[in-house]
Motif scaffolding. Structure first.
Motif, PDB file in Angstrom:
ATOM      1  N   GLY A 672       0.758  -1.261   0.009  1.00  0.00           N
ATOM      2  CA  GLY A 672      -0.105   0.044  -0.073  1.00  0.00           C
ATOM      3  C   GLY A 672       0.856   1.443  -0.133  1.00  0.00           C
ATOM      4  N   PHE A 673       2.018   1.041   0.316  1.00  0.00           N
ATOM      5  CA  PHE A 673       3.072   2.320   0.314  1.00  0.00           C
ATOM      6  C   PHE A 673       3.953   2.572  -0.943  1.00  0.00           C
ATOM      7  CE2 PHE A 673       1.732   1.455   4.563  1.00  0.00           C
ATOM      8  CZ  PHE A 673       1.508   2.893   5.178  1.00  0.00           C
ATOM      9  N   LEU A 674       3.348   3.254  -2.002  1.00  0.00           N
ATOM     10  CA  LEU A 674       4.480   3.304  -3.256  1.00  0.00           C
ATOM     11  C   LEU A 674       5.576   4.128  -2.772  1.00  0.00           C
ATOM     12  CD1 LEU A 674       1.313   4.234  -5.803  1.00  0.00           C
ATOM     13  CD2 LEU A 674       2.845   2.283  -6.011  1.00  0.00           C
ATOM     14  N   HIS A 675       6.495   3.783  -3.650  1.00  0.00           N
ATOM     15  CA  HIS A 675       7.770   4.724  -3.636  1.00  0.00           C
ATOM     16  C   HIS A 675       7.643   5.877  -4.296  1.00  0.00           C
ATOM     17  CE1 HIS A 675      10.695   1.443  -2.346  1.00  0.00           C
ATOM     18  NE2 HIS A 675       9.689   0.839  -2.192  1.00  0.00           N
ATOM     19  N   ASN A 676       7.561   6.954  -3.646  1.00  0.00           N
ATOM     20  CA  ASN A 676       7.323   8.548  -4.420  1.00  0.00           C
ATOM     21  C   ASN A 676       8.686   9.482  -4.228  1.00  0.00           C
ATOM     22  OD1 ASN A 676       6.300  11.223  -4.504  1.00  0.00           O
ATOM     23  ND2 ASN A 676       4.300  10.369  -4.256  1.00  0.00           N
ATOM     24  N   ARG A 677       9.085   9.509  -5.422  1.00  0.00           N
ATOM     25  CA  ARG A 677      10.563  10.350  -5.504  1.00  0.00           C
ATOM     26  C   ARG A 677      10.174  11.781  -4.924  1.00  0.00           C
ATOM     27  NH1 ARG A 677      12.248  10.595 -11.631  1.00  0.00           N
ATOM     28  NH2 ARG A 677      13.954  11.403 -10.583  1.00  0.00           N
ATOM     29  N   ARG A 678       8.985  12.296  -5.346  1.00  0.00           N
ATOM     30  CA  ARG A 678       8.874  13.734  -4.840  1.00  0.00           C
ATOM     31  C   ARG A 678       8.669  13.702  -3.378  1.00  0.00           C
ATOM     32  NH1 ARG A 678       6.231  18.109  -7.189  1.00  0.00           N
ATOM     33  NH2 ARG A 678       5.000  19.447  -5.700  1.00  0.00           N
ATOM     34  N   GLN A 679       8.128  12.670  -2.673  1.00  0.00           N
ATOM     35  CA  GLN A 679       8.112  12.874  -1.092  1.00  0.00           C
ATOM     36  C   GLN A 679       9.370  12.502  -0.646  1.00  0.00           C
ATOM     37  OE1 GLN A 679       5.340  13.775   0.690  1.00  0.00           O
ATOM     38  NE2 GLN A 679       4.632  14.403  -1.728  1.00  0.00           N
ATOM     39  N   HIS A 680      10.189  11.787  -1.359  1.00  0.00           N
ATOM     40  CA  HIS A 680      11.487  11.235  -0.810  1.00  0.00           C
ATOM     41  C   HIS A 680      12.328  12.670  -0.785  1.00  0.00           C
ATOM     42  CE1 HIS A 680      11.214   6.804  -1.783  1.00  0.00           C
ATOM     43  NE2 HIS A 680      10.527   7.214  -0.924  1.00  0.00           N
ATOM     44  N   ARG A 681      12.173  13.437  -1.908  1.00  0.00           N
ATOM     45  CA  ARG A 681      13.144  14.748  -1.962  1.00  0.00           C
ATOM     46  C   ARG A 681      12.561  15.569  -0.906  1.00  0.00           C
ATOM     47  NH1 ARG A 681      14.492  17.502  -7.729  1.00  0.00           N
ATOM     48  NH2 ARG A 681      16.084  15.672  -7.609  1.00  0.00           N
ATOM     49  N   MET A 682      11.273  15.602  -0.848  1.00  0.00           N
ATOM     50  CA  MET A 682      10.666  16.668   0.098  1.00  0.00           C
ATOM     51  C   MET A 682      11.303  16.336   1.712  1.00  0.00           C
ATOM     52  SD  MET A 682       8.516  16.531   2.715  1.00  0.00           S
ATOM     53  CE  MET A 682       7.229  15.000   2.561  1.00  0.00           C
ATOM     54  N   ALA A 683      11.386  15.091   1.843  1.00  0.00           N
ATOM     55  CA  ALA A 683      11.620  14.568   3.256  1.00  0.00           C
ATOM     56  C   ALA A 683      13.042  15.059   3.540  1.00  0.00           C
ATOM     57  CB  ALA A 683      11.387  13.049   3.398  1.00  0.00           C
ATOM     58  N   GLY A 684      14.012  14.707   2.308  1.00  0.00           N
ATOM     59  CA  GLY A 684      15.460  15.065   2.352  1.00  0.00           C
ATOM     60  C   GLY A 684      15.606  16.369   2.825  1.00  0.00           C
ATOM     61  N   LEU A 685      15.062  17.199   1.744  1.00  0.00           N
ATOM     62  CA  LEU A 685      15.132  18.784   2.049  1.00  0.00           C
ATOM     63  C   LEU A 685      14.817  19.320   3.431  1.00  0.00           C
ATOM     64  CD1 LEU A 685      13.939  20.019  -1.398  1.00  0.00           C
ATOM     65  CD2 LEU A 685      16.490  20.103  -0.668  1.00  0.00           C
ATOM     66  N   ALA A 686      13.654  18.745   3.894  1.00  0.00           N
ATOM     67  CA  ALA A 686      13.042  18.994   5.041  1.00  0.00           C
ATOM     68  C   ALA A 686      14.028  18.771   6.220  1.00  0.00           C
ATOM     69  CB  ALA A 686      11.659  18.551   5.457  1.00  0.00           C
ATOM     70  N   ALA A 687      14.763  17.166   6.263  1.00  0.00           N
ATOM     71  CA  ALA A 687      15.254  16.862   7.065  1.00  0.00           C
ATOM     72  C   ALA A 687      16.736  17.865   7.230  1.00  0.00           C
ATOM     73  CB  ALA A 687      15.851  15.543   6.819  1.00  0.00           C
ATOM     74  N   ILE A 688      17.118  18.059   6.092  1.00  0.00           N
ATOM     75  CA  ILE A 688      18.604  19.011   5.893  1.00  0.00           C
ATOM     76  C   ILE A 688      18.226  20.235   6.864  1.00  0.00           C
ATOM     77  CG2 ILE A 688      20.225  19.983   4.780  1.00  0.00           C
ATOM     78  CD1 ILE A 688      19.734  17.359   2.713  1.00  0.00           C
ATOM     79  N   GLU A 689      16.902  20.831   6.375  1.00  0.00           N
ATOM     80  CA  GLU A 689      16.814  22.113   6.763  1.00  0.00           C
ATOM     81  C   GLU A 689      16.485  22.192   8.329  1.00  0.00           C
ATOM     82  OE1 GLU A 689      13.803  26.169   6.010  1.00  0.00           O
ATOM     83  OE2 GLU A 689      13.020  24.223   6.032  1.00  0.00           O
ATOM     84  N   ILE A 690      16.003  21.315   8.795  1.00  0.00           N
ATOM     85  CA  ILE A 690      15.491  21.027  10.354  1.00  0.00           C
ATOM     86  C   ILE A 690      17.189  20.851  10.779  1.00  0.00           C
ATOM     87  CG2 ILE A 690      14.811  19.171  12.151  1.00  0.00           C
ATOM     88  CD1 ILE A 690      12.446  18.876  10.247  1.00  0.00           C
ATOM     89  N   ALA A 691      18.053  20.039  10.177  1.00  0.00           N
ATOM     90  CA  ALA A 691      19.327  19.921  11.041  1.00  0.00           C
ATOM     91  C   ALA A 691      20.019  21.232  11.179  1.00  0.00           C
ATOM     92  CB  ALA A 691      20.045  18.908   9.990  1.00  0.00           C
ATOM     93  N   GLN A 692      19.919  21.929  10.021  1.00  0.00           N
ATOM     94  CA  GLN A 692      20.876  23.169   9.983  1.00  0.00           C
ATOM     95  C   GLN A 692      20.177  24.239  11.108  1.00  0.00           C
ATOM     96  OE1 GLN A 692      20.201  24.133   5.889  1.00  0.00           O
ATOM     97  NE2 GLN A 692      22.100  23.077   5.089  1.00  0.00           N
ATOM     98  N   LYS A 693      18.775  24.499  11.019  1.00  0.00           N
ATOM     99  CA  LYS A 693      18.074  25.280  11.935  1.00  0.00           C
ATOM    100  C   LYS A 693      18.269  24.987  13.376  1.00  0.00           C
ATOM    101  CE  LYS A 693      15.294  27.625   8.851  1.00  0.00           C
ATOM    102  NZ  LYS A 693      14.116  28.242   8.385  1.00  0.00           N
ATOM    103  N   VAL A 694      18.141  23.511  13.572  1.00  0.00           N
ATOM    104  CA  VAL A 694      18.218  22.903  15.137  1.00  0.00           C
ATOM    105  C   VAL A 694      19.702  23.105  15.513  1.00  0.00           C
ATOM    106  CG1 VAL A 694      18.432  20.936  16.495  1.00  0.00           C
ATOM    107  CG2 VAL A 694      16.332  21.466  15.150  1.00  0.00           C
ATOM    108  N   SER A 695      20.624  22.848  14.564  1.00  0.00           N
ATOM    109  CA  SER A 695      22.228  23.137  14.905  1.00  0.00           C
ATOM    110  C   SER A 695      22.555  24.636  15.532  1.00  0.00           C
ATOM    111  CB  SER A 695      22.897  22.655  13.759  1.00  0.00           C
ATOM    112  OG  SER A 695      24.372  22.845  14.093  1.00  0.00           O
ATOM    113  N   LYS A 696      21.897  25.529  14.831  1.00  0.00           N
ATOM    114  CA  LYS A 696      21.997  26.992  15.095  1.00  0.00           C
ATOM    115  C   LYS A 696      21.397  27.282  16.692  1.00  0.00           C
ATOM    116  CE  LYS A 696      22.166  28.602  10.529  1.00  0.00           C
ATOM    117  NZ  LYS A 696      21.203  29.761   9.698  1.00  0.00           N
ATOM    118  N   ALA A 697      20.262  26.570  16.723  1.00  0.00           N
ATOM    119  CA  ALA A 697      19.698  26.613  18.241  1.00  0.00           C
ATOM    120  C   ALA A 697      20.450  26.068  19.238  1.00  0.00           C
ATOM    121  CB  ALA A 697      18.137  26.161  18.200  1.00  0.00           C
ATOM    122  N   TRP A 698      21.008  24.951  18.892  1.00  0.00           N
ATOM    123  CA  TRP A 698      21.913  24.171  19.752  1.00  0.00           C
ATOM    124  C   TRP A 698      23.133  25.023  20.175  1.00  0.00           C
ATOM    125  CZ3 TRP A 698      20.727  18.350  18.071  1.00  0.00           C
ATOM    126  CH2 TRP A 698      19.849  17.854  18.757  1.00  0.00           C
TER     127      TRP A 698
END
Length: 1055
Positions: A672-698
């Motif tokens: 039931g869970f198709l491989h979705n390259r658009r969602q994969h890219r979205m998740a990767g960009l979001a995770a990197i942005e989170i890492a960058q912003k959390v790193s500044k806060a930390w």
């Protein structure tokens, strides 16, 4: 050139074998390449052989536009008009053709044919005017005898000089999917074209009609079946009361591919279609006519049946009325009139006639069967099954009735009954392809996937070109997330019929689910070229345009969807969604050149609008009460919306490559869970942005920790936590919420002012909002919003609903978690000794016998039998912030669905009180994580030293999953944040989630965060590697600064 020659050779073969619908497909293909007048006339001829008279007229008009002197077109058009009863118009057309013929050099054969047609037409007109009681066959009698759709045998029932009816072959009704130019035929009763059956009437001696006649003394009616062999969930409004000829409608077939588990209205239509095996022995013999009656009754009954078969239901009713005036309980006439009324959508009247026929002759199996079909069309499932079961008493081994009852069972979601009937049907009729493919659908619904696949393949083995079976098999593979096999099936369909509109819609749907929006648009456009009124294709193409930033095209398609006249509730839901999606598209277009941080659906969009959007409600109240987005042209005038050009710079390429690598790890490897390259890219960009912003806060927190004295740091930390735990939930603010002012926005809680230290820090809300925003922009047709940002409905506990079982259907994505959910439910009941009913009243289960039965339960239905009514129970989460406190987790519900099954699901109502509890818990978990990393362990690359950090990340993830604060998307947002936090702590997840495991369910079904941490760390930690390479990635916020650049990044690929 060679292809054209082969097509014409094939065309000749098809016409020789009288396969007219296939011949039409060839002609459609030829005309699509080159418009040749003779091919238009040839297609008109083929339509005439199928009695699709309106299509004949349409093609003749086209031909006459190109050549007004074309005699053949006048001949065909006149015949079609005559067949439709428009005798005078036919006469005029033939006179026009004859006038052209005598004033030019013309084909003498056609000239003589026109002259003869005119002569006969004028004679018949004169006869009709002198004797109105006689129904003349008219000039169509010269077009040749009626043609059976299965053989070359013919029948002419207009001649009865010997006072007996001629014998004619029983024609077979064939109904298949209809393309926009009618190259394939469908039945008129569901607004589709069809081939009509003819009637075989054997001469019999006339004798007294007996009240106790048996079914064996009377053969079956030669009418089409009212039971579908493909479902069409159409509302009662779509039923037409007027008589409809077989080609009277240009509407396309409703799509059913994602509606198998959807709820039906109490009254719904079924499309008429008989499989080959369901067409046998459908004959009606006019027997047992009273000797005192005129033979004219016999003739009129035969004519009435013929009118039904020709789609002239009003005429048929009139003829049967005349018979019933003489004998009101004449069963054959009652069955005939009932059938005609049913096709006119006058189902109550039809049922009344069938009931009278049964009263007159209780052994009339055909009446029981017809009434069952009509009741099924009204949504009366129990009564329909009862009647069809009674019909089976007269023909216990009838594959036809078993087939029909199996389909009715399937329609009303009694999949077990459907499997039983259809399995028996194929034992009697091993070549019943329709029964096999519906058996496959029923088995799939029950979770018997291997058997379902075999059944679909068997249908295809019986007939390689059986398009419906290929389509069902393609959907089967798509449901299981096997995109490769689904694409193979769709390719096979288009090899068989390149104009099969459903295949383009299916492939577009699949490609959309895989994140291939641009390719999906191509297929959906092909489908719309064939069927321009297909709302499923229109809505899906609009959403694809919307997702990739082509807002002008998206708005155009949304508007087109809103302008369509619809015939079902499911389609109307799409129309409602088109309204909401258009508004979201206009909003996004207005932000396209603004910074992505200004894209704020939760803060900018009215709470009432979001609530109606999430619930798919009628937008009437929204239109009246909510500010509408300005038209797209205003944004264009203001220069706010420009075409987004995407250039692959070195920085962007590096960032996208990293995002694709990181993001693909969110994938669930479950059915039931198709491989979705658009969602994969979205998740990767979001995770990197989170890492960058959390790193500044930390970094800021670590600097504060380093500059503080040891004693001050400890007391300050305790003070900060105490202040936060005692504070009111800051996330309950925001535009439109009952606790906020109109000036608040959803970003108002992005930074929390910590007055104890004079510093600011990132809140958990802001952390997760980063991922939420990426999820919103990546697939804009999913209503992903914070539940507390809805209207006052938030106070009543609006939340998510995730079914594991719906009735008898096992939900492919979530049913694998059902046994664990059942185990948890039993554990909760054992401890609490009660559950709650739907009015939230306690149902006591403390009796020892009941508890023993509950612990022995093996299914949700077993639990229901013990409790005796609909109920729910709540799991709990042990608090980490406040020792001894239990938070309400999710609610496990069991609701009876009619007589056939149960809704076994989890529901998570987010009430204000529950929100406050989880806000405190999330705040505590976030602070614990910050403390774990920002002290002595800050910046460490020692995997063992970082163990407490990893555990803290998983603990916060546990509470997020149980909190479930989003209308949808909680699972993926939770895992994206987890990946981002691990990166910020110099740990990268390089593995994949184990097959069959869904991380959010691991959290939901655990009572304690420690159990969840212990469960997940077994597979997560071995796949973590210490890495600081993420620090070299370009800054996401500045690289993709605007909303438009983000959309372009998600929509553009270098391959």
């Amino acid at each position: 050139m060679a292809s054209t020659v082969s097509d014409r050779i094939e065309l000749a073969k098809l016409c020789s074998s009288k396969e007219w619908s296939k011949a039409i497909r060839i002609l459609d293909s030829l005309l699509a390449q080159t418009c040749v007048i003779q091919d238009i006339c040839n297609r008109a001829f083929c339509y005439s052989q199928l009695e699709l008279h309106k299509h004949v007229i349409k093609d003749c008009d086209k031909a006459l536009q190109l050549d007004p002197k074309l005699l053949q077109a006048y001949i065909f058009k006149g015949r079609a008009l005559s067949a439709l009863g428009k005798k005078e118009e036919a006469l005029i057309i033939w006179e026009q053709g004859y006038e052209h013929a005598v004033h030019q050099s013309a084909d003498l054969k056609q000239l003589l044919e026109l002259k003869e047609l005119l002569k006969i037409a004028k004679q018949n007109t004169a006869v009709a005017s002198n004797n109105h009681s006689v129904q003349s066959s008219g000039p169509e009698s010269n077009t040749g005898p009626l043609l059976s759709t299965k053989s070359g045998e013919t029948c002419d029932i207009s001649k009865a000089s010997d006072r007996k009816l001629k014998t004619c072959s029983s024609g077979m009704l064939e109904s298949s999917e209809k393309s926009n130019n009618s190259s394939v035929l469908q039945n008129s009763s569901s607004n589709n074209a069809k081939k009509h059956k003819k009637i075989e009437c054997e001469p019999k001696e006339l004798h007294e009609r007996q009240a106790n006649r048996t079914n064996n003394n009377c053969k079956k009616l030669g009418y089409p079946s009212l039971v579908c062999s493909e479902l069409s969930d159409i509302s009662e409004d779509s039923w037409k009361s007027s008589a409809v000829t077989s080609e009277s409608s240009e509407q396309s077939e409703p799509n059913e591919l994602q509606e198998i588990l959807s709820q039906l209205n109490n009254k719904c239509d079924v499309r008429v279609e008989l499989s080959d095996e369901g067409k046998r022995n459908k004959k009606f013999c006019v027997t047992r006519v009273n000797k005192t009656k005129s033979i004219n009754v016999d003739f009129r009954l035969s004519r009435g049946i013929a009118q039904v078969n020709e789609g002239k239901y009003g005429n048929a009713v009139s003829i049967f009325d005349q018979i019933l005036e003489q004998d009101p309980m004449y069963p054959e006439a009652l069955i005939g009139r009932g059938t005609a009324l049913a096709f006119q959508r006058e189902l109550d009247a039809a049922i009344s006639d069938f009931t009278k026929a049964i009263q007159s002759n209780p052994s009339a199996g055909e009446a029981w069967k017809r009434r069952g079909q009509a009741r099924a069309a009204l949504g009366e499932s129990v009564e329909a099954i009862t009647d069809l079961t009674k019909a089976l008493e007269f023909e216990p081994d009838s594959a036809d009735i078993l087939h029909e009852r199996g389909i009715v069972n399937f329609k009303f979601k009694d999949f077990k009954g459907a499997v039983e009937d259809l399995s028996t049907c194929v034992k009697f009729d091993k070549d019943n392809k329709s029964a096999y493919t519906y058996l496959g659908l029923a088995l799939s619904s029950l979770g018997e996937y291997r058997k379902a696949e075999e059944a679909h393949k068997k249908a295809i083995q019986i007939e390689r070109n059986f398009l419906e079976a290929w389509a069902h098999l393609a959907q089967f593979y798509q449901d299981l997330a096997n995109s490769e096999k689904a694409l193979e099936c769709l390719h096979q369909i288009l090899q068989i019929d390149g104009r099969y509109a459903k295949a383009y819609h299916l492939r577009g749907l699949l490609l959309h689910g895989m994140g291939e929006h641009r390719n999906a648009i191509k297929d959906l456009s092909m489908g719309l070229a064939i069927d321009s009124a297909n709302i499923e294709c229109l809505y899906l193409r609009a959403s694809c345009y919307h997702a990739i930033g082509l807002y002008k095209e998206a708005v155009k398609d949304y508007d087109a969807a809103l302008d369509l006249e619809l015939d079902s509730m499911e389609k109307f839901v799409l129309q409602c969604l088109a309204f909401y999606q258009k508004e979201i598209a206009l909003y996004t277009a207005s932000k396209i050149n603004s910074e992505f941080s200004w894209f704020d659906i939760d803060g900018d969009i009215d709470p009432l609008f979001k609530e109606y959007w999430c619930k798919r409600l009628h937008p009437k109240n929204v239109c009246e009460k909510v500010y509408r987005q300005p038209p797209l042209k205003e944004s264009l005038k203001k220069g706010k919306q420009r075409k987004q050009e995407f250039t692959f710079t070195k920085q962007k390429t590096a960032l996208l490559q990293a995002a694709d690598s990181i993001g693909r790890n969110i994938q669930y490897h479950c059915p039931g869970f198709l491989h979705n390259r658009r969602q994969h890219r979205m998740a990767g960009l979001a995770a990197i942005e989170i890492a960058q912003k959390v790193s500044k806060a930390w970094r800021a927190l670590q600097a504060e920790w380093r500059n503080s004295t040891k004693g001050t740091g400890k007391s300050g930390k305790r003070l900060r936590r105490r202040e936060k735990l005692n504070s009111v939930s800051l996330n309950r603010g925001g535009a439109g919420c009952s606790t906020s002012s109109s000036s608040d926005t959803s970003t108002s809680y992005s930074l929390i002012d910590d007055r104890s230290t004079g510093r600011s820090m990132m809140s958990w809300n802001h952390l997760y909002s980063l991922a939420v925003k990426w999820r919103q922009i990546s697939e804009p047709c999913d209503p992903v919003v914070w539940i507390n940002k809805l209207s006052e409905e938030f106070n009543t506990g609006f939340g998510s609903h995730t079914p594991l079982v719906l009735g008898q259907a096992k939900v492919v994505r979530y049913h694998p978690n059902s046994q664990r959910t059942l185990t948890v439910a039993k554990a909760v009941i054992k401890e609490n000794k009660y559950v709650c009913n739907k009015e939230d009243r306690i149902i006591d289960l403390s009796e020892q016998q009941k508890l023993q039965e509950i612990m022995a339960a093996e299914s949700s239905s077993d639990l229901y039998r013990v409790v005796g009514q609909d109920f729910w129970l709540a799991t709990w989460c042990n608090s980490t912030a406040l020792e001894g406190k239990r938070l309400e987790g999710t609610r496990i519900t069991v609701v009876k669905m009619g007589e056939i099954g149960y809704d076994f699901a989890i529901r998570t109502p987010c009430t204000p009180a529950r929100w406050d509890d989880f806000d405190v818990e999330m705040t505590s978990a976030w602070e614990a994580l910050c403390d774990a990393y920002c002290g002595e362990n800050y910046g460490s690359t020692d995997f063992d030293v970082l163990e407490n950090v990893r555990d803290a990340i998983l603990r916060m993830t546990y509470y997020w999953y149980n909190f479930m604060p989003l209308s949808r998307g909680t699972a993926v947002v939770g895992f994206i944040v987890l990946l981002g936090l691990l990166l910020a702590a110099n740990m990268e997840f390089t593995g994949s989630i184990p097959k069959g495991l869904q991380v959010d369910w691991e959290a939901i079904l655990e009572f304690d965060s420690s159990s969840f941490v212990d469960s997940v760390k077994k597979w997560l930690y071995p796949s973590l590697k210490v890495s600081t390479s993420w620090k070299s990635y370009p800054d996401v916020t500045s690289t993709f600064e605007t909303t438009g650049s983000v959309v372009a990044a998600l929509s553009t690929y270098s391959d």
